[in-house]
Structures are given as C-alpha cells and as structure tokens.
Design a protein around this motif. Sequence first.
Motif, mmCIF file in Angstrom:
data_model
loop_
_atom_site.group_PDB
_atom_site.id
_atom_site.type_symbol
_atom_site.label_atom_id
_atom_site.label_comp_id
_atom_site.label_asym_id
_atom_site.label_seq_id
_atom_site.Cartn_x
_atom_site.Cartn_y
_atom_site.Cartn_z
ATOM 1 N N THR A 135 0.852 -1.189 0.000
ATOM 2 C CA THR A 135 0.000 0.000 0.000
ATOM 3 C C THR A 135 0.888 1.239 0.000
ATOM 4 O OG1 THR A 135 -1.756 -1.151 1.180
ATOM 5 C CG2 THR A 135 -1.793 1.254 1.273
ATOM 6 N N ARG A 136 0.517 2.212 -0.803
ATOM 7 C CA ARG A 136 1.361 3.383 -1.008
ATOM 8 C C ARG A 136 0.550 4.663 -0.856
ATOM 9 N NH1 ARG A 136 5.788 4.658 -4.077
ATOM 10 N NH2 ARG A 136 6.051 2.453 -4.594
ATOM 11 N N ILE A 137 1.192 5.650 -0.243
ATOM 12 C CA ILE A 137 0.713 7.034 -0.264
ATOM 13 C C ILE A 137 1.934 7.872 -0.603
ATOM 14 C CG2 ILE A 137 -0.154 8.984 1.070
ATOM 15 C CD1 ILE A 137 -1.936 7.077 2.591
ATOM 16 N N GLY A 138 1.899 8.510 -1.769
ATOM 17 C CA GLY A 138 3.050 9.289 -2.223
ATOM 18 C C GLY A 138 4.278 8.409 -2.299
ATOM 19 N N GLY A 139 5.350 8.818 -1.612
ATOM 20 C CA GLY A 139 6.596 8.055 -1.621
ATOM 21 C C GLY A 139 6.745 7.101 -0.458
ATOM 22 N N ALA A 140 5.691 6.907 0.328
ATOM 23 C CA ALA A 140 5.724 5.976 1.459
ATOM 24 C C ALA A 140 4.969 4.712 1.079
ATOM 25 C CB ALA A 140 5.087 6.615 2.695
ATOM 26 N N VAL A 141 5.590 3.557 1.342
ATOM 27 C CA VAL A 141 4.972 2.289 0.950
ATOM 28 C C VAL A 141 5.185 1.247 2.046
ATOM 29 C CG1 VAL A 141 7.012 1.566 -0.375
ATOM 30 C CG2 VAL A 141 4.803 0.573 -0.900
ATOM 31 N N VAL A 142 4.142 0.457 2.323
ATOM 32 C CA VAL A 142 4.259 -0.645 3.270
ATOM 33 C C VAL A 142 5.136 -1.706 2.610
ATOM 34 C CG1 VAL A 142 3.036 -2.447 4.557
ATOM 35 C CG2 VAL A 142 1.990 -0.187 4.292
ATOM 36 N N SER A 143 6.171 -2.121 3.307
ATOM 37 C CA SER A 143 7.140 -3.069 2.762
ATOM 38 C C SER A 143 6.479 -4.364 2.305
ATOM 39 C CB SER A 143 8.204 -3.400 3.820
ATOM 40 O OG SER A 143 9.070 -4.420 3.359
ATOM 41 N N ASP A 144 6.921 -4.864 1.149
ATOM 42 C CA ASP A 144 6.470 -6.166 0.656
ATOM 43 C C ASP A 144 7.162 -7.303 1.396
ATOM 44 O OD1 ASP A 144 4.605 -5.400 -1.292
ATOM 45 O OD2 ASP A 144 6.187 -5.048 -2.768
ATOM 46 N N ARG A 145 8.299 -7.022 2.023
ATOM 47 C CA ARG A 145 9.056 -8.063 2.732
ATOM 48 C C ARG A 145 8.560 -8.262 4.149
ATOM 49 N NH1 ARG A 145 15.210 -7.261 2.122
ATOM 50 N NH2 ARG A 145 15.197 -9.424 2.796
ATOM 51 N N HIS A 146 8.257 -7.175 4.847
ATOM 52 C CA HIS A 146 7.756 -7.260 6.224
ATOM 53 C C HIS A 146 6.793 -6.104 6.431
ATOM 54 C CE1 HIS A 146 7.361 -7.434 10.506
ATOM 55 N NE2 HIS A 146 8.160 -8.490 10.572
ATOM 56 N N ALA A 147 5.534 -6.431 6.610
ATOM 57 C CA ALA A 147 4.477 -5.416 6.621
ATOM 58 C C ALA A 147 4.544 -4.446 7.793
ATOM 59 C CB ALA A 147 3.105 -6.090 6.583
ATOM 60 N N ASN A 148 5.389 -4.702 8.771
ATOM 61 C CA ASN A 148 5.480 -3.808 9.918
ATOM 62 C C ASN A 148 6.464 -2.653 9.672
ATOM 63 O OD1 ASN A 148 4.705 -2.964 12.454
ATOM 64 N ND2 ASN A 148 6.059 -4.335 13.552
ATOM 65 N N PHE A 149 6.899 -2.488 8.433
ATOM 66 C CA PHE A 149 7.837 -1.424 8.095
ATOM 67 C C PHE A 149 7.323 -0.611 6.909
ATOM 68 C CE2 PHE A 149 10.386 -4.517 10.310
ATOM 69 C CZ PHE A 149 11.173 -3.736 11.129
ATOM 70 N N ILE A 150 7.598 0.685 6.963
ATOM 71 C CA ILE A 150 7.284 1.569 5.843
ATOM 72 C C ILE A 150 8.598 1.952 5.178
ATOM 73 C CG2 ILE A 150 6.511 3.893 5.203
ATOM 74 C CD1 ILE A 150 4.318 3.623 7.260
ATOM 75 N N ILE A 151 8.626 1.833 3.867
ATOM 76 C CA ILE A 151 9.787 2.231 3.077
ATOM 77 C C ILE A 151 9.556 3.667 2.603
ATOM 78 C CG2 ILE A 151 11.179 1.723 1.030
ATOM 79 C CD1 ILE A 151 11.104 -0.533 3.194
ATOM 80 N N ALA A 152 10.543 4.514 2.825
ATOM 81 C CA ALA A 152 10.479 5.904 2.367
ATOM 82 C C ALA A 152 11.306 6.012 1.097
ATOM 83 C CB ALA A 152 11.009 6.843 3.442
ATOM 84 N N GLU A 153 10.645 6.162 -0.033
ATOM 85 C CA GLU A 153 11.329 6.317 -1.309
ATOM 86 C C GLU A 153 11.819 7.755 -1.447
ATOM 87 O OE1 GLU A 153 8.537 4.645 -4.128
ATOM 88 O OE2 GLU A 153 9.212 2.632 -3.575
ATOM 89 N N PRO A 154 12.711 8.018 -2.416
ATOM 90 C CA PRO A 154 13.342 9.354 -2.502
ATOM 91 C C PRO A 154 12.364 10.535 -2.489
ATOM 92 C CG PRO A 154 14.462 7.848 -3.968
ATOM 93 C CD PRO A 154 13.251 7.112 -3.426
ATOM 94 N N GLU A 155 11.199 10.387 -3.092
ATOM 95 C CA GLU A 155 10.239 11.500 -3.141
ATOM 96 C C GLU A 155 9.327 11.577 -1.922
ATOM 97 O OE1 GLU A 155 8.128 8.003 -5.057
ATOM 98 O OE2 GLU A 155 10.166 8.725 -4.969
ATOM 99 N N CYS A 156 9.538 10.710 -0.948
ATOM 100 C CA CYS A 156 8.671 10.616 0.233
ATOM 101 C C CYS A 156 8.759 11.860 1.109
ATOM 102 C CB CYS A 156 9.088 9.391 1.046
ATOM 103 S SG CYS A 156 8.023 9.074 2.452
#
Length: 75
Positions: free
Chosen positions: A23-44
């Motif tokens: 699940t994604r909002i802007g540059g923040a996405v719930v990790s596909d590897r472990h759902a308890n982490f949010i990945i912050a992409e460069p535009e986040c």
Amino acid sequence: MRVQNPRGASAGELIDDAGLKGTRIGGAVVSDRHANFIIAEPECTAQDVLRLIELVRSQVRDRMDVELEMELEIW
C-alpha cells in the motif's frame, strides 16, 4: 513505522492479513518483505508517512478489530 505487537498477535501479520503490503501514499509504501515497516522512497515526505500510518492503523482496526499502537512518539 513500527507498531507494538498486540497481545498474542504479530503486528506485521495483522497488517499483511489486512492486505496492506505494498500500500502506497506518495513516496511511502508498506514493505512487501515485512508489513510492519514503511519504506520511504526518494520523493517521500513526512506527511506521506504519517498519512500511511493512519491508513494502516484504521484498516487493521476496521478489518481485524485490533488497535495498533506505535512504538515511538511522533511530535
């Protein structure tokens, strides 16, 4: 994001079971590897992360009837 594991459950599993991996909002996405982490992409932005946290918490509450609590304070 990291939320506390509710008594007798895994927060990551609850988020995954609610179908929120990726699940994604802007540059923040719930990790596909472990759902308890949010990945912050460069535009986040910080706002992207906060909005995604609230979405995840509300969806788990609505779908799994569990209130996820943050392990850290945001101020």
